[in-house]
Design an enzyme around this catalytic site. Structure first.
Site, short mmCIF file in Angstrom:
data_model
loop_
_atom_site.label_atom_id
_atom_site.label_comp_id
_atom_site.label_asym_id
_atom_site.label_seq_id
_atom_site.Cartn_x
_atom_site.Cartn_y
_atom_site.Cartn_z
N SER A 246 0.85 -1.19 0.00
CA SER A 246 0.00 0.00 0.00
C SER A 246 0.88 1.24 0.00
O SER A 246 2.10 1.14 0.12
CB SER A 246 -0.89 0.00 1.25
OG SER A 246 -0.06 0.15 2.38
N LYS A 247 0.25 2.37 -0.12
CA LYS A 247 0.95 3.65 -0.16
C LYS A 247 1.91 3.79 1.04
O LYS A 247 3.03 4.24 0.91
CB LYS A 247 -0.10 4.77 -0.16
CG LYS A 247 0.47 6.15 -0.31
CD LYS A 247 0.11 6.76 -1.65
CE LYS A 247 0.84 8.09 -1.80
NZ LYS A 247 0.95 8.60 -3.13
N ARG A 248 1.42 3.36 2.17
CA ARG A 248 2.20 3.45 3.41
C ARG A 248 3.50 2.64 3.32
O ARG A 248 4.51 2.97 3.91
CB ARG A 248 1.28 2.94 4.52
CG ARG A 248 1.83 2.49 5.80
CD ARG A 248 0.67 2.15 6.74
NE ARG A 248 -0.04 0.95 6.32
CZ ARG A 248 0.27 -0.27 6.73
NH1 ARG A 248 1.26 -0.45 7.55
NH2 ARG A 248 -0.41 -1.34 6.32
N HIS A 249 3.48 1.54 2.56
CA HIS A 249 4.68 0.71 2.41
C HIS A 249 5.62 1.21 1.33
O HIS A 249 6.74 0.75 1.22
CB HIS A 249 4.30 -0.71 1.99
CG HIS A 249 3.47 -1.44 2.99
ND1 HIS A 249 2.34 -2.12 2.64
CD2 HIS A 249 3.62 -1.60 4.32
CE1 HIS A 249 1.82 -2.68 3.72
NE2 HIS A 249 2.58 -2.36 4.75
N GLY A 250 5.10 2.06 0.46
CA GLY A 250 5.96 2.51 -0.64
C GLY A 250 5.33 2.34 -2.01
O GLY A 250 6.00 2.49 -3.02
#
Ligand code: GLU
Length: 480
Positions: A246-250
């Site tokens: 996800s966005k949070r992971h990259g």
């Protein structure tokens, strides 16, 4: 003789070029380059509602940034509609496909009923066997049909994927999917097959999420009488907690990584190692070596993890390996952008060239350069007076140390590193201080910070005038 290798990257222009898609593009590109083949760029823009303006440009910019040059294209599917229409109509004539006049309302109602009855969703095939009369009535009523593929009743569809091996789907689990929409645009399945054939694609290397679409593509190839390409489905990219990236992971646009100060060569190296390896241990692999050694066989079948710490480490390795001039030139736009407005623009490039070697070793991302070097470029330093007082020192002996240093430094004819060292080391002893204490006082005075590049080099680059001025200001600060 086997056909020359041709691969394609076929993004839909529905947003920014995500790292997952770019990883796929890298595999396609590397395989083509490894084999001396061709890499083709095809824009799959047939889903008109999902198109995002500007997406094509950003996708191409992302590819160029990573150095993924393409040999043909971009081809746009929206400019090739006649080919899909022709293929779909031929399949209707030959009995492999049929016109369907069902209204969206009817399809929606059918879907709701299937859900209520806990049946698998799918078209109920109402229009499969319309009589000529029924069709004529619909046409007369002005209803624009779609064209659906007639999936064979019973039997199985099998293909061999380079990564996943033999894959088999029961035909009765495959829906009579739409090939051509009522507006004349093809769906992904038809357009993809028609183009892969027309463009003589030999290897379709794409994300694992398309594996379940592949039996439909195989059925289309069989019906059209074409030879399917080799399918190579690449493993999913997961976050470190093994959930979907996800966005949070990259899971961001590749261009955001550029803005965050990653080098394209580090990004390429990092992305290729998500789901591929040279030998299970080598981490740093040059672009030339990637081309030389890339093989499909070493793509892994299991999902691979996107590890941002590894990327940061790798970026640092690539930054340190740049020659100073290259590093300086790459850091320059980040400085122009990231230094506070009071730093005079355009920056003095000769001065920048002297500052950059002092931080190259410490930088993991180019975006860190402005913060690390700010004190070289601004006039006024903003720090609390107490910061000047080093460990186990008092206001009194700090003042004294600054006063004596100011005097001695002002007497220097040359201000280079060695001269400074030869003055300041003995001076510490003379003042009854540890070298660390004196250096800490001076460091704060000339930089306003406690962690900086080596002191003498820093002072040498700052220059005599600036250093003396800053020490005087430090004295004032401490006296008040
Ligand atoms: N247009 C599809 C995508 O956006 C392409 C899938 C494929 O490579 O066949 O990923």
């Amino acid at each position: 003789m086997t056909a020359p290798v041709r691969t394609r990257f076929a993004p839909s222009p529905t947003g920014m070029p995500q790292v997952g898609n770019m990883r796929t593009a890298i595999f396609d590109w590397l395989f083509a380059r490894h084999c001396g083949g061709k890499f083709i760029l095809r824009i799959e823009d047939t889903d008109r509602e999902r198109i995002v303006p500007g997406a094509v440009e950003t996708i191409m910019e992302g590819l160029r940034w990573l150095g993924l040059d393409w040999d043909e294209g971009p081809y746009f599917q929206s400019e090739r509609l006649h080919l899909y229409k022709e293929a779909a109509e031929r399949l209707v004539r030959e009995g492999y496909a049929y016109y369907c006049y069902c209204s969206p309302e009817r399809l929606e109602k059918m879907r709701q009923e299937q859900i209520a009855r806990k049946q698998p969703p799918g078209y109920d095939r109402t229009c499969r066997n319309l009589t000529a009369r029924e069709r004529a009535d619909y046409e007369a009523a002005g209803i624009k049909p779609v064209i659906r593929f007639r999936v064979p009743d019973g039997g199985k569809t099998t293909f061999t994927d380079t990564i996943y091996g033999e894959v088999t789907f029961e035909n009765n689990t495959i829906d009579d999917f739409v090939m051509l929409k009522s507006d004349g645009y093809p769906t992904y399945h038809l357009a993809s097959v028609v183009d892969d054939h027309a463009m003589k694609i030999t290897h379709v290397i794409r994300g694992e999420e398309w594996l379940s679409s592949t039996p439909r593509h195989i059925l289309l190839y069989q019906a059209l009488g074409y030879e399917p390409p080799q399918y190579v489905h690449t493993p999913l990219i997961l976050g470190p907690d093994r959930s979907k990236l996800s966005k949070r992971h990259g899971a961001k646009s590749i261009l955001e990584y550029r803005e965050e100060g990653y080098l394209p060569e580090a990004m390429l190296n990092f992305l290729v190692l998500i789901g591929w390896s040279l030998d299970d241990k080598t981490e740093i692999i040059s672009r030339d070596d990637l081309i030389k050694y890339f093989t499909l066989e070493r793509i892994s079948k299991t999902s691979a993890v996107f590890n941002i710490e590894k990327l940061n480490w790798m970026n640092g390795v690539y930054i340190r390996s740049l020659n100073v001039e290259d590093f300086t030139m790459r850091a320059l736009p980040f400085l122009e952008k990231g230094l506070p407005p009071e730093a005079k623009r355009p920056l003095d490039i000769a001065y920048v060239r002297r500052v950059m070697p002092l931080v190259q070793e410490r930088v993991k991302k180019l975006t860190e350069v402005p913060a690390l070097t700010k004190f070289f470029f601004v006039e006024t330093l903003d720090y609390p007076a107490e910061l000047l007082i080093a460990k186990n020192m008092t206001r009194q002996n700090t003042l004294h140390a600054l006063e004596v240093s100011l005097k001695r430094l002002s007497e220097l004819a040359s201000f280079d590193e060695t001269v400074l060292e030869n003055l300041l080391r003995p001076l510490a002893e003379e003042l009854g201080l540890k070298t660390g204490q004196l250096f800490s006082v001076l460091r704060t005075a000339v930089t306003g910070e406690t962690a900086t590049p080596p002191l003498f080099q820093t002072m040498a680059v700052l220059g005599k005038d600036r250093c003396l001025r800053r020490i005087s200001l430090a004295l004032e600060k401490l006296r008040n």
